[in-house]
Design a protein around this motif. Structure first.
Motif, mmCIF file in Angstrom:
data_model
loop_
_atom_site.group_PDB
_atom_site.id
_atom_site.type_symbol
_atom_site.label_atom_id
_atom_site.label_comp_id
_atom_site.label_asym_id
_atom_site.label_seq_id
_atom_site.Cartn_x
_atom_site.Cartn_y
_atom_site.Cartn_z
ATOM 1 N N ASP A 170 -4.833 -27.041 -5.844
ATOM 2 C CA ASP A 170 -4.319 -25.576 -6.410
ATOM 3 C C ASP A 170 -4.075 -24.453 -4.749
ATOM 4 O O ASP A 170 -4.978 -24.216 -3.989
ATOM 5 N N SER A 171 -2.640 -24.012 -4.834
ATOM 6 C CA SER A 171 -2.514 -22.830 -3.646
ATOM 7 C C SER A 171 -3.006 -22.405 -2.970
ATOM 8 O O SER A 171 -3.692 -21.586 -1.773
ATOM 9 N N LYS A 172 -4.270 -21.578 -3.705
ATOM 10 C CA LYS A 172 -5.485 -20.298 -3.955
ATOM 11 C C LYS A 172 -6.402 -20.865 -2.889
ATOM 12 O O LYS A 172 -6.906 -20.594 -1.804
ATOM 13 N N ALA A 173 -6.706 -22.414 -3.908
ATOM 14 C CA ALA A 173 -7.518 -22.609 -2.769
ATOM 15 C C ALA A 173 -7.713 -23.400 -1.500
ATOM 16 O O ALA A 173 -8.483 -22.878 -0.266
ATOM 17 N N ILE A 174 -6.423 -23.608 -1.221
ATOM 18 C CA ILE A 174 -5.839 -23.785 -0.077
ATOM 19 C C ILE A 174 -5.617 -22.784 0.771
ATOM 20 O O ILE A 174 -6.510 -23.093 1.776
ATOM 21 N N GLU A 175 -5.411 -21.636 0.266
ATOM 22 C CA GLU A 175 -5.582 -20.743 1.054
ATOM 23 C C GLU A 175 -7.038 -20.285 1.484
ATOM 24 O O GLU A 175 -7.032 -19.659 2.795
ATOM 25 N N TRP A 176 -8.095 -20.095 0.416
ATOM 26 C CA TRP A 176 -9.612 -19.940 1.053
ATOM 27 C C TRP A 176 -9.343 -20.715 1.784
ATOM 28 O O TRP A 176 -10.023 -20.706 2.781
ATOM 29 N N GLY A 177 -9.103 -22.018 1.777
ATOM 30 C CA GLY A 177 -10.079 -22.826 3.342
ATOM 31 C C GLY A 177 -9.289 -22.939 4.035
ATOM 32 O O GLY A 177 -10.010 -22.432 5.300
ATOM 33 N N GLU A 178 -8.028 -21.836 4.282
ATOM 34 C CA GLU A 178 -7.253 -21.689 5.990
ATOM 35 C C GLU A 178 -8.286 -20.157 6.027
ATOM 36 O O GLU A 178 -8.048 -20.426 6.986
ATOM 37 N N MET A 179 -8.600 -19.508 5.255
ATOM 38 C CA MET A 179 -9.264 -18.442 5.696
ATOM 39 C C MET A 179 -10.385 -18.243 5.794
ATOM 40 O O MET A 179 -11.160 -17.871 7.233
ATOM 41 N N LEU A 180 -11.220 -19.912 5.565
ATOM 42 C CA LEU A 180 -12.455 -20.143 6.106
ATOM 43 C C LEU A 180 -12.622 -21.039 7.744
ATOM 44 O O LEU A 180 -13.173 -20.333 8.175
ATOM 45 N N PHE A 181 -11.430 -21.693 7.839
ATOM 46 C CA PHE A 181 -10.577 -21.971 8.455
ATOM 47 C C PHE A 181 -10.575 -21.360 9.843
ATOM 48 O O PHE A 181 -11.243 -21.207 11.476
ATOM 49 N N TRP A 182 -10.204 -19.730 9.453
ATOM 50 C CA TRP A 182 -9.414 -18.738 10.984
ATOM 51 C C TRP A 182 -10.639 -17.900 11.118
ATOM 52 O O TRP A 182 -10.534 -17.957 12.159
ATOM 53 N N TYR A 183 -11.458 -18.082 10.132
ATOM 54 C CA TYR A 183 -12.512 -16.726 10.484
ATOM 55 C C TYR A 183 -13.784 -17.925 11.728
ATOM 56 O O TYR A 183 -14.122 -17.318 12.288
ATOM 57 N N CYS A 184 -13.560 -19.359 11.514
ATOM 58 C CA CYS A 184 -14.136 -20.076 12.792
ATOM 59 C C CYS A 184 -13.486 -19.580 13.950
ATOM 60 O O CYS A 184 -14.260 -20.132 14.564
ATOM 61 N N LYS A 185 -12.410 -19.996 13.519
ATOM 62 C CA LYS A 185 -11.977 -20.539 14.903
ATOM 63 C C LYS A 185 -11.608 -19.028 15.294
ATOM 64 O O LYS A 185 -11.571 -19.575 16.618
#
Length: 271
Positions: free
Chosen positions: A247-262
């Protein structure tokens, strides 16, 4: 004033909406776009006589307005309706995957991302069981092979996983990985050091280290999300159970988690 005090002052107004099926359904429906009375009748399965008093109340509360024969949310109504929709999606996601959440260490997910956990409602939990003893692992490797770009947060490392990443980097796929210190130290030893050194001249590969323990495992690509967590005690990483989504919303959530940690990580070349 804390949340409980606000609730006590606004409890009647809040409960009026949540206790009324029609008020809730009207707001949720209008949150998706304007509606005519005939459309609201069809959506809610109610009569005009039942709907009109509810619509009048929402107009008096300045949550909806009419233009021509259509009903719209006001600016304030959009905020309220969006909050109601988010609350239902959050409860649904928690309930749908309750066994996954209660058996894992959620404190590894930053608070801003926990508040958006409803984005994961269109997901599935995969487990290693029976003959599918590497079900989660194989699905993650399949993700890597099909990806056009890869973002990852790795709490553990394996040689097969490292080889799959190396192969995609050499094929020109953009790859960015974040690892905690204990994984970074492991990557400096055999057999991983040689693999890392072979990638040092590839501009499409970035390896970053967080100066704190990361209690999540994440792979997010242009096509799919994979989320692994530590078991409930926060000591042992669970490689046998994972949350997956297209799902696109789940993928966006994962990207937000990645960018937060980055934002908390440092780039390294392992030279």
């Amino acid at each position: 004033m804390n949340n409980f005090e606000i609730y006590k002052k606004m409890g009647d107004d809040v409960q009026t909406i949540y206790r009324s099926r029609l008020l809730t359904e009207i707001l949720l429906s209008l949150n998706e776009g304007s509606r005519k009375l005939s459309q609201l009748r069809e959506i809610t399965g109610s009569t005009s006589q039942a709907l009109i008093p509810k619509l009048r109340k929402l107009e008096v509360d300045h949550l909806i307005e009419t233009k021509g024969r259509e009903y719209f949310l006001t600016s304030a109504g959009k905020i309220v309706a969006s909050g109601i929709a988010d609350s239902f999606v959050t409860f649904w996601t928690i309930n749908k995957f309750k066994h996954f959440w209660i058996r894992h260490y959620l404190e590894g997910i930053p608070s801003p991302l926990l508040k958006e956990i409803g984005c994961l409602y269109e997901s599935e939990v995969l487990k290693d069981r029976g003959m599918k003893i590497l079900n989660v692992y194989n699905n993650q490797l399949k993700m890597l092979k099909e990806a056009d770009h890869i973002y990852g947060i790795s709490s553990v490392v394996t040689e097969v996983y490292a080889d799959a990443i190396s192969e995609r980097v050499k094929e020109g796929v953009p790859v960015e990985l974040i690892v905690p210190l204990h994984v970074a130290e492991e990557l400096k030893r055999s057999p991983y050091l040689k693999k890392i050194e072979a990638l040092k001249d590839y501009e499409n590969f970035k390896l970053m280290v967080m100066d704190e323990d990361i209690k999540v495992g994440l792979i997010v690509t242009d096509k799919r999300l994979s989320l692994n967590l530590y078991k409930k005690e926060g000591i042992e990483y669970d490689i046998s159970t994972g949350l997956f989504s297209f799902d696109s919303k789940a993928i966006e959530w994962g990207e937000m988690l990645f960018w937060y940690c980055k934002g908390k990580a440092d780039f390294t070349k392992f030279q």
